[in-house]
Design a protein around this motif. Structure first.
Motif, PDB file in Angstrom:
ATOM      1  N   GLN A  30     126.680  64.577 -27.561  1.00 15.18           N
ATOM      2  CA  GLN A  30     127.146  64.398 -28.936  1.00 15.18           C
ATOM      3  C   GLN A  30     127.134  65.753 -29.627  1.00 15.18           C
ATOM      4  OE1 GLN A  30     124.321  61.477 -30.054  1.00 15.18           O
ATOM      5  NE2 GLN A  30     122.566  62.817 -29.857  1.00 15.18           N
ATOM      6  N   HIS A  31     127.890  65.867 -30.722  1.00 19.86           N
ATOM      7  CA  HIS A  31     127.916  67.110 -31.472  1.00 19.86           C
ATOM      8  C   HIS A  31     126.559  67.358 -32.132  1.00 19.86           C
ATOM      9  CE1 HIS A  31     132.225  67.004 -30.908  1.00 19.86           C
ATOM     10  NE2 HIS A  31     132.341  65.907 -31.622  1.00 19.86           N
ATOM     11  N   LEU A  32     126.147  68.624 -32.172  1.00 22.00           N
ATOM     12  CA  LEU A  32     124.907  69.007 -32.841  1.00 22.00           C
ATOM     13  C   LEU A  32     125.193  70.069 -33.888  1.00 22.00           C
ATOM     14  CD1 LEU A  32     122.286  69.412 -29.947  1.00 22.00           C
ATOM     15  CD2 LEU A  32     122.833  67.370 -31.256  1.00 22.00           C
ATOM     16  N   LEU A  33     124.679  69.870 -35.096  1.00 24.63           N
ATOM     17  CA  LEU A  33     124.747  70.867 -36.153  1.00 24.63           C
ATOM     18  C   LEU A  33     123.359  71.481 -36.269  1.00 24.63           C
ATOM     19  CD1 LEU A  33     126.535  72.148 -38.376  1.00 24.63           C
ATOM     20  CD2 LEU A  33     125.674  70.356 -39.921  1.00 24.63           C
ATOM     21  N   VAL A  34     123.267  72.807 -36.136  1.00 26.09           N
ATOM     22  CA  VAL A  34     121.967  73.484 -36.042  1.00 26.09           C
ATOM     23  C   VAL A  34     121.872  74.581 -37.091  1.00 26.09           C
ATOM     24  CG1 VAL A  34     120.380  74.739 -34.533  1.00 26.09           C
ATOM     25  CG2 VAL A  34     121.932  73.033 -33.560  1.00 26.09           C
ATOM     26  N   TRP A  35     120.743  74.584 -37.800  1.00 22.51           N
ATOM     27  CA  TRP A  35     120.429  75.655 -38.752  1.00 22.51           C
ATOM     28  C   TRP A  35     119.152  76.343 -38.299  1.00 22.51           C
ATOM     29  CZ3 TRP A  35     116.595  75.487 -43.073  1.00 22.51           C
ATOM     30  CH2 TRP A  35     116.643  76.657 -43.849  1.00 22.51           C
ATOM     31  N   PHE A  36     119.220  77.675 -38.081  1.00 25.71           N
ATOM     32  CA  PHE A  36     118.089  78.434 -37.566  1.00 25.71           C
ATOM     33  C   PHE A  36     117.196  78.892 -38.717  1.00 25.71           C
ATOM     34  CE2 PHE A  36     121.436  79.058 -34.336  1.00 25.71           C
ATOM     35  CZ  PHE A  36     120.774  78.506 -33.256  1.00 25.71           C
ATOM     36  N   ALA A 140     118.948  59.124 -44.215  1.00 23.75           N
ATOM     37  CA  ALA A 140     119.507  59.928 -43.131  1.00 23.75           C
ATOM     38  C   ALA A 140     121.032  59.873 -43.143  1.00 23.75           C
ATOM     39  CB  ALA A 140     118.969  59.444 -41.785  1.00 23.75           C
ATOM     40  N   SER A 141     121.580  58.705 -43.379  1.00 22.51           N
ATOM     41  CA  SER A 141     123.039  58.546 -43.414  1.00 22.51           C
ATOM     42  C   SER A 141     123.658  59.375 -44.531  1.00 22.51           C
ATOM     43  CB  SER A 141     123.403  57.069 -43.586  1.00 22.51           C
ATOM     44  OG  SER A 141     122.971  56.312 -42.478  1.00 22.51           O
ATOM     45  N   LEU A 142     123.014  59.386 -45.694  1.00 23.08           N
ATOM     46  CA  LEU A 142     123.519  60.184 -46.816  1.00 23.08           C
ATOM     47  C   LEU A 142     123.527  61.670 -46.462  1.00 23.08           C
ATOM     48  CD1 LEU A 142     121.803  58.448 -49.869  1.00 23.08           C
ATOM     49  CD2 LEU A 142     124.242  58.440 -49.313  1.00 23.08           C
ATOM     50  N   LYS A 143     122.457  62.153 -45.825  1.00 24.18           N
ATOM     51  CA  LYS A 143     122.366  63.565 -45.457  1.00 24.18           C
ATOM     52  C   LYS A 143     123.430  63.934 -44.424  1.00 24.18           C
ATOM     53  CE  LYS A 143     118.869  64.825 -47.988  1.00 24.18           C
ATOM     54  NZ  LYS A 143     119.019  65.870 -49.038  1.00 24.18           N
ATOM     55  N   ILE A 144     123.625  63.057 -43.448  1.00 22.52           N
ATOM     56  CA  ILE A 144     124.605  63.353 -42.400  1.00 22.52           C
ATOM     57  C   ILE A 144     126.022  63.308 -42.955  1.00 22.52           C
ATOM     58  CG2 ILE A 144     125.556  62.537 -40.202  1.00 22.52           C
ATOM     59  CD1 ILE A 144     122.690  61.619 -39.494  1.00 22.52           C
ATOM     60  N   GLU A 145     126.316  62.343 -43.810  1.00 24.04           N
ATOM     61  CA  GLU A 145     127.652  62.284 -44.418  1.00 24.04           C
ATOM     62  C   GLU A 145     127.894  63.492 -45.313  1.00 24.04           C
ATOM     63  OE1 GLU A 145     129.351  58.890 -46.056  1.00 24.04           O
ATOM     64  OE2 GLU A 145     128.743  57.541 -44.451  1.00 24.04           O
ATOM     65  N   GLU A 146     126.854  63.970 -45.988  1.00 24.43           N
ATOM     66  CA  GLU A 146     126.985  65.190 -46.793  1.00 24.43           C
ATOM     67  C   GLU A 146     127.364  66.376 -45.903  1.00 24.43           C
ATOM     68  OE1 GLU A 146     124.278  68.237 -49.536  1.00 24.43           O
ATOM     69  OE2 GLU A 146     123.382  66.406 -48.706  1.00 24.43           O
ATOM     70  N   ALA A 147     126.691  66.494 -44.761  1.00 19.79           N
ATOM     71  CA  ALA A 147     126.983  67.599 -43.842  1.00 19.79           C
ATOM     72  C   ALA A 147     128.415  67.514 -43.325  1.00 19.79           C
ATOM     73  CB  ALA A 147     125.997  67.588 -42.685  1.00 19.79           C
ATOM     74  N   ILE A 148     128.861  66.312 -42.963  1.00 17.90           N
ATOM     75  CA  ILE A 148     130.233  66.147 -42.474  1.00 17.90           C
ATOM     76  C   ILE A 148     131.231  66.534 -43.556  1.00 17.90           C
ATOM     77  CG2 ILE A 148     131.939  64.481 -41.658  1.00 17.90           C
ATOM     78  CD1 ILE A 148     129.605  62.912 -40.392  1.00 17.90           C
ATOM     79  N   ALA A 149     130.973  66.112 -44.798  1.00 18.16           N
ATOM     80  CA  ALA A 149     131.879  66.439 -45.910  1.00 18.16           C
ATOM     81  C   ALA A 149     131.957  67.945 -46.122  1.00 18.16           C
ATOM     82  CB  ALA A 149     131.408  65.739 -47.182  1.00 18.16           C
ATOM     83  N   ILE A 158     138.291  70.950 -38.567  1.00 16.76           N
ATOM     84  CA  ILE A 158     137.134  70.300 -37.945  1.00 16.76           C
ATOM     85  C   ILE A 158     137.412  68.849 -37.572  1.00 16.76           C
ATOM     86  CG2 ILE A 158     135.974  69.369 -40.006  1.00 16.76           C
ATOM     87  CD1 ILE A 158     134.257  71.395 -37.234  1.00 16.76           C
ATOM     88  N   ASP A 159     138.314  68.175 -38.294  1.00 14.85           N
ATOM     89  CA  ASP A 159     138.624  66.780 -37.971  1.00 14.85           C
ATOM     90  C   ASP A 159     139.155  66.628 -36.559  1.00 14.85           C
ATOM     91  OD1 ASP A 159     137.837  65.719 -40.425  1.00 14.85           O
ATOM     92  OD2 ASP A 159     139.812  65.955 -41.316  1.00 14.85           O
ATOM     93  N   HIS A 160     139.914  67.621 -36.094  1.00 16.92           N
ATOM     94  CA  HIS A 160     140.510  67.540 -34.760  1.00 16.92           C
ATOM     95  C   HIS A 160     139.429  67.575 -33.672  1.00 16.92           C
ATOM     96  CE1 HIS A 160     144.189  68.029 -36.906  1.00 16.92           C
ATOM     97  NE2 HIS A 160     143.918  69.269 -37.251  1.00 16.92           N
ATOM     98  N   LEU A 161     138.258  68.071 -34.031  1.00 13.79           N
ATOM     99  CA  LEU A 161     137.118  68.066 -33.116  1.00 13.79           C
ATOM    100  C   LEU A 161     136.267  66.811 -33.313  1.00 13.79           C
ATOM    101  CD1 LEU A 161     135.173  69.397 -31.077  1.00 13.79           C
ATOM    102  CD2 LEU A 161     134.132  70.601 -33.005  1.00 13.79           C
ATOM    103  N   LEU A 162     135.851  66.564 -34.555  1.00 10.98           N
ATOM    104  CA  LEU A 162     134.895  65.489 -34.814  1.00 10.98           C
ATOM    105  C   LEU A 162     135.491  64.100 -34.633  1.00 10.98           C
ATOM    106  CD1 LEU A 162     133.002  66.828 -37.978  1.00 10.98           C
ATOM    107  CD2 LEU A 162     132.408  67.106 -35.562  1.00 10.98           C
ATOM    108  N   ALA A 163     136.798  63.955 -34.896  1.00  6.56           N
ATOM    109  CA  ALA A 163     137.432  62.638 -34.805  1.00  6.56           C
ATOM    110  C   ALA A 163     138.085  62.386 -33.452  1.00  6.56           C
ATOM    111  CB  ALA A 163     138.465  62.473 -35.916  1.00  6.56           C
ATOM    112  N   ASN A 164     137.884  63.281 -32.512  1.00  9.33           N
ATOM    113  CA  ASN A 164     138.441  63.118 -31.172  1.00  9.33           C
ATOM    114  C   ASN A 164     137.360  62.523 -30.268  1.00  9.33           C
ATOM    115  OD1 ASN A 164     139.444  63.383 -28.568  1.00  9.33           O
ATOM    116  ND2 ASN A 164     140.480  65.307 -28.999  1.00  9.33           N
ATOM    117  N   PHE A 165     137.541  61.278 -29.852  1.00  8.96           N
ATOM    118  CA  PHE A 165     136.519  60.581 -29.071  1.00  8.96           C
ATOM    119  C   PHE A 165     136.919  60.409 -27.604  1.00  8.96           C
ATOM    120  CE2 PHE A 165     136.345  58.835 -33.472  1.00  8.96           C
ATOM    121  CZ  PHE A 165     135.179  59.476 -33.849  1.00  8.96           C
TER     122      PHE A 165
END
Length: 269
Positions: A30-36, A140-149, A158-165
């Motif tokens: 799955q996709h991972l969003l990482v902040w160092f 958690a859902s609110l935080k993740i939807e915020e990140a996606i937005a 980014i949609d062409h990556l995230l919405a491609n299943f």
């Protein structure tokens, strides 16, 4: 202390490493969003090496092979906040927000440097890791939807990556293996990424390369190491992890057996 992962939710974790370094060949499903937060990270993807430090943010696409090497730095452990963008959560999001996507070439991971909006979103999770209870899914859902937005706002593709299943389709063994031979992955994973069952992968590999995957991988890794040491004048201790070996002494043994001299000897006798 080594590696620790503090999950406050199945899709949210704080990763920490205190050792000299941590190295892994990874394939994320799955996709991972990482902040160092601290430390330094070196990522090897294909024929390129990237370095990241404090405050940087990046997105790992799913089904991509990378080598990750994490180091503590400046007396601080390596720490990062990791958000999982699962297929189910993205499906739910894009069911509500329909978009037209176009096919992509195999994606490389995306970097966002120290973008203030992503930093603010992911840094806001840190206080939750001090809780002694799981984070409610609603938060958690609110935080993740915020990140996606935010991702959709700062990266219009980014949609062409995230919405491609789509799952990996059958692709050229030669092209894929030449680009990814340095990764230590089970053979069934190599098969999956090339659109083949394990049995079909081994059969096609023998037909294409006239040898077994194990023998071919060893030869390719030693060839790359030989080039890096002889031509680029790099040290064996700098090379062995990057070319796919897990142990320096095993690398030295295999190198000597193949070339007749130790990798510490810059020129053949």
């Amino acid at each position: 202390m080594g590696y620790q992962a503090n999950y406050i939710h199945p899709d949210l974790k704080l990763s920490r490493f205190d050792g000299p370094f941590y190295k892994a060949d990874v394939l994320f499903e799955q996709h991972l969003l990482v902040w160092f937060i601290s430390g330094e990270t070196r990522i090897i993807h294909g024929d390129r090496t990237y370095r990241f430090g404090t405050g940087d943010t990046l997105l790992f696409p799913r089904n991509q092979l990378v080598t990750v090497i994490n180091y503590p730095k400046d007396g601080l452990p390596h720490q990062s906040v990791v958000m999982h963008l699962t297929k189910q959560r993205l499906t739910d999001f894009y069911t509500k927000n329909r978009v037209a996507i176009r096919p992509m070439q195999p994606p490389r991971f995306r970097t966002f440097d120290q973008h203030p909006l992503l930093k603010s979103c992911l840094a806001s999770l840190i206080p939750y890791f001090d809780l002694n209870a799981p984070l409610p899914d609603a938060i958690a859902s609110l935080k993740i939807e915020e990140a996606i937005a935010i991702l959709r706002m700062i990266d219009l593709t980014i949609d062409h990556l995230l919405a491609n299943f789509d799952e990996p389709g059958k692709i050229s063994l030669v092209d894929f293996m030449e680009q990814n031979f340095m990764f230590n992955m089970p053979m069934d994973k190599f098969g999956y990424l090339t659109g083949r069952s394990l049995t079909t992968f081994k059969r096609d590999f023998k037909k294409t390369f006239l040898t077994t995957p194990q023998k071919w991988l060893m030869e390719k890794r030693l060839e790359l190491a030989h080039y890096q040491i002889r031509e680029k004048k790099r040290k064996p201790s700098e090379v062995y992890l990057e070319v796919g070996f897990e142990n320096l002494s095993h690398f030295g043994y295999a190198f000597r057996k193949r070339y007749g001299y130790a990798p510490t000897e810059r020129m053949a006798p």
